[in-house]
Design an enzyme around this catalytic site. Structure first.
Site, PDB file in Angstrom:
ATOM      1  N   CYS A 288       0.801  -1.215   0.000  1.00  0.00           N
ATOM      2  CA  CYS A 288       0.000   0.000   0.000  1.00  0.00           C
ATOM      3  C   CYS A 288       0.839   1.272   0.000  1.00  0.00           C
ATOM      4  O   CYS A 288       0.292   2.371  -0.085  1.00  0.00           O
ATOM      5  CB  CYS A 288      -0.968  -0.017   1.176  1.00  0.00           C
ATOM      6  SG  CYS A 288      -2.328  -1.186   0.939  1.00  0.00           S
TER       7      CYS A 288
ATOM      8  N   LYS B 131       0.259   3.325  -3.213  1.00  0.00           N
ATOM      9  CA  LYS B 131      -0.965   4.082  -3.452  1.00  0.00           C
ATOM     10  C   LYS B 131      -0.657   5.521  -3.851  1.00  0.00           C
ATOM     11  O   LYS B 131       0.344   6.108  -3.427  1.00  0.00           O
ATOM     12  CB  LYS B 131      -1.809   4.127  -2.169  1.00  0.00           C
ATOM     13  CG  LYS B 131      -2.763   2.972  -1.974  1.00  0.00           C
ATOM     14  CD  LYS B 131      -3.666   3.257  -0.781  1.00  0.00           C
ATOM     15  CE  LYS B 131      -4.740   2.205  -0.626  1.00  0.00           C
ATOM     16  NZ  LYS B 131      -5.648   2.525   0.489  1.00  0.00           N
TER      17      LYS B 131
ATOM     18  N   ASP C 154     -14.368   2.063   2.488  1.00  0.00           N
ATOM     19  CA  ASP C 154     -13.493   0.970   2.102  1.00  0.00           C
ATOM     20  C   ASP C 154     -14.000   0.195   0.896  1.00  0.00           C
ATOM     21  O   ASP C 154     -13.222  -0.404   0.159  1.00  0.00           O
ATOM     22  CB  ASP C 154     -13.309   0.014   3.290  1.00  0.00           C
ATOM     23  CG  ASP C 154     -12.641   0.711   4.454  1.00  0.00           C
ATOM     24  OD1 ASP C 154     -11.464   1.068   4.317  1.00  0.00           O
ATOM     25  OD2 ASP C 154     -13.292   0.919   5.491  1.00  0.00           O
TER      26      ASP C 154
ATOM     27  N   ASP D  33      -8.395  -4.325  -5.089  1.00  0.00           N
ATOM     28  CA  ASP D  33      -7.115  -3.795  -4.629  1.00  0.00           C
ATOM     29  C   ASP D  33      -5.993  -4.625  -5.241  1.00  0.00           C
ATOM     30  O   ASP D  33      -6.100  -5.845  -5.297  1.00  0.00           O
ATOM     31  CB  ASP D  33      -7.021  -3.853  -3.102  1.00  0.00           C
ATOM     32  CG  ASP D  33      -6.156  -2.744  -2.528  1.00  0.00           C
ATOM     33  OD1 ASP D  33      -5.097  -2.466  -3.131  1.00  0.00           O
ATOM     34  OD2 ASP D  33      -6.516  -2.168  -1.491  1.00  0.00           O
TER      35      ASP D  33
ATOM     36  N   GLY E  54     -10.497 -14.141 -13.419  1.00  0.00           N
ATOM     37  CA  GLY E  54      -9.618 -12.998 -13.292  1.00  0.00           C
ATOM     38  C   GLY E  54      -9.236 -12.417 -14.638  1.00  0.00           C
ATOM     39  O   GLY E  54      -9.782 -12.778 -15.680  1.00  0.00           O
ATOM     40  N   HIS E  55      -8.256 -11.521 -14.607  1.00  0.00           N
ATOM     41  CA  HIS E  55      -7.782 -10.857 -15.828  1.00  0.00           C
ATOM     42  C   HIS E  55      -6.298 -10.577 -15.672  1.00  0.00           C
ATOM     43  O   HIS E  55      -5.826 -10.216 -14.591  1.00  0.00           O
ATOM     44  CB  HIS E  55      -8.533  -9.544 -16.047  1.00  0.00           C
ATOM     45  CG  HIS E  55      -8.137  -8.833 -17.311  1.00  0.00           C
ATOM     46  ND1 HIS E  55      -8.424  -9.325 -18.563  1.00  0.00           N
ATOM     47  CD2 HIS E  55      -7.463  -7.674 -17.506  1.00  0.00           C
ATOM     48  CE1 HIS E  55      -7.953  -8.494 -19.476  1.00  0.00           C
ATOM     49  NE2 HIS E  55      -7.364  -7.483 -18.863  1.00  0.00           N
ATOM     50  N   SER E  56      -5.544 -10.766 -16.748  1.00  0.00           N
ATOM     51  CA  SER E  56      -4.099 -10.535 -16.711  1.00  0.00           C
ATOM     52  C   SER E  56      -3.663  -9.704 -17.904  1.00  0.00           C
ATOM     53  O   SER E  56      -4.264  -9.768 -18.979  1.00  0.00           O
ATOM     54  CB  SER E  56      -3.347 -11.877 -16.709  1.00  0.00           C
ATOM     55  OG  SER E  56      -3.605 -12.588 -17.908  1.00  0.00           O
TER      56      SER E  56
END
Length: 341
Positions: A13, A16, A46, A63, A133-135
């Site tokens: 994080c 960010k 959140d 995230d 998912g995705h890549s």
């Protein structure tokens, strides 16, 4: 032995965007008028919550970030725990997750396999289903999840409902950003790193299940903006807070690491963003940095009645991580946060 990942440049994080820059952009986006959107981005909360029926709403979040540790399997677990955390910060339960992957085409795919295995393990531990998912090909590794959970529309933990007289309960220790920074330059001990990784990979599922037994007025998870900037969101310019620095749980080695200036640029952005609304009274520089330190997969910060906070704390201590009642909510003062050493 050669390390498998050697590009922990600013992972977790700490990667960010700063809160000030992000706030300026979000303020310009149009707001969507939909009575079923119970929590949206205008709350700085959140996760988003959308009502499907009188007794069912979905929680949506995502995230992802670059590695903050060298072990790809451990990185996968931490990144997943961090993404899943937002559902728990809202008081919800995880149902499905989708992988988000950025990975260099020339890198060993076994590394990617270990990352995905770690993430999958945490989704299963959460009781969720990894559904796809995705890549994309990228110069650097990044990994995370898009997560969907469920919640009753009347039982949402929002991040801006703290009430005067509440206690502030923190469920994990601070300082993981400082420890990871020290580790990148070879300055962290194995003991400190283990404390940090044990904290980062623990799901907030268990803390959420404990605090939801009681009356929760407000809740957030402490991540990239550090404890003080996330607390500022919780106060929502309506109330103030007093933090007792002696009660704040943190990784003890951070005192020495701050003295060696193993601190993050993200921590300084957090200081610049909220520093004018924070007053430190007899507080060490190390503690200031710990309170501004960006956390990866940090704990829940919960605002609740003192009697409930004490009962919840007794249960939370059984999880094995440092936690504590770190302060209280007061009526609004000229300075929103006072930290007493």
């Amino acid at each position: 032995m050669e390390k498998e990942i050697v590009f922990c440049k600013g992972g977790g994080c700490t990667a960010k965007l700063g809160p000030a820059a992000l706030s300026r952009v979000l303020q310009k986006l149009p707001k969507f008028e939909d009575p079923n959107l119970l929590v949206g981005f205008d709350h700085s909360d959140d996760a988003a919550v959308y009502r499907l029926s009188d007794d069912l709403a979905i929680v949506q979040t995502l995230d992802f970030f670059p590695p903050m540790v060298e072990d790809p399997y451990l990185f996968g677990k931490i990144a997943a725990a961090n993404a899943l955390s937002d559902v728990y910060a809202m008081g919800g339960d995880v149902k499905t997750a989708l992988n988000i992957v950025c990975f260099p085409e020339k890198m060993d795919l076994n590394i990617l396999g270990k990352i995905l295995m770690g993430g999958s393990e945490k989704v299963r531990e959460a009781g969720g289903v990894l559904a796809g998912g995705h890549s994309i090909a990228d110069e650097d590794v990044k990994y995370g999840l898009s997560v969907t959970g469920t919640i009753h529309p009347d039982r949402i933990f929002e991040n801006n409902r703290a009430l005067p007289g509440d206690c502030l309960l923190l469920t994990k220790p601070l300082g993981v950003g400082i420890v990871c920074t020290a580790q990148r330059v070879g300055g962290a001990s194995e003991e400190a790193l283990k404390k940090a990784t044990d904290s980062m990979e623990m799901l907030n599922k268990y803390a959420s299940e404990i605090v939801r037994k009681y009356e929760v007025h407000s809740c957030t998870d402490v991540t990239g903006f550090g404890l003080l900037a996330h607390l500022m969101e919780m106060l929502d310019n309506k109330v103030s807070a007093i933090i007792d620095a002696s009660k704040v749980p943190y990784i003890s080695e951070c005192d020495d690491y701050v003295e060696e200036f193993y601190i993050t640029a993200a921590g300084q952005r957090n200081r610049n963003h909220v520093g004018d609304q924070v007053r430190f009274e007899e507080c060490s520089f190390a503690m200031e940095e710990i309170l501004f330190d960006p956390q990866t997969s940090g704990g829940l910060l919960v605002s609740m009645r003192p009697e409930d906070a004490k009962k919840a704390l007794a249960e939370l201590e059984q999880l094995g991580l440092p936690c504590g009642i770190i302060g209280e909510i007061t009526e609004k003062q000229e300075i929103l946060i006072t930290v007493k050493g």
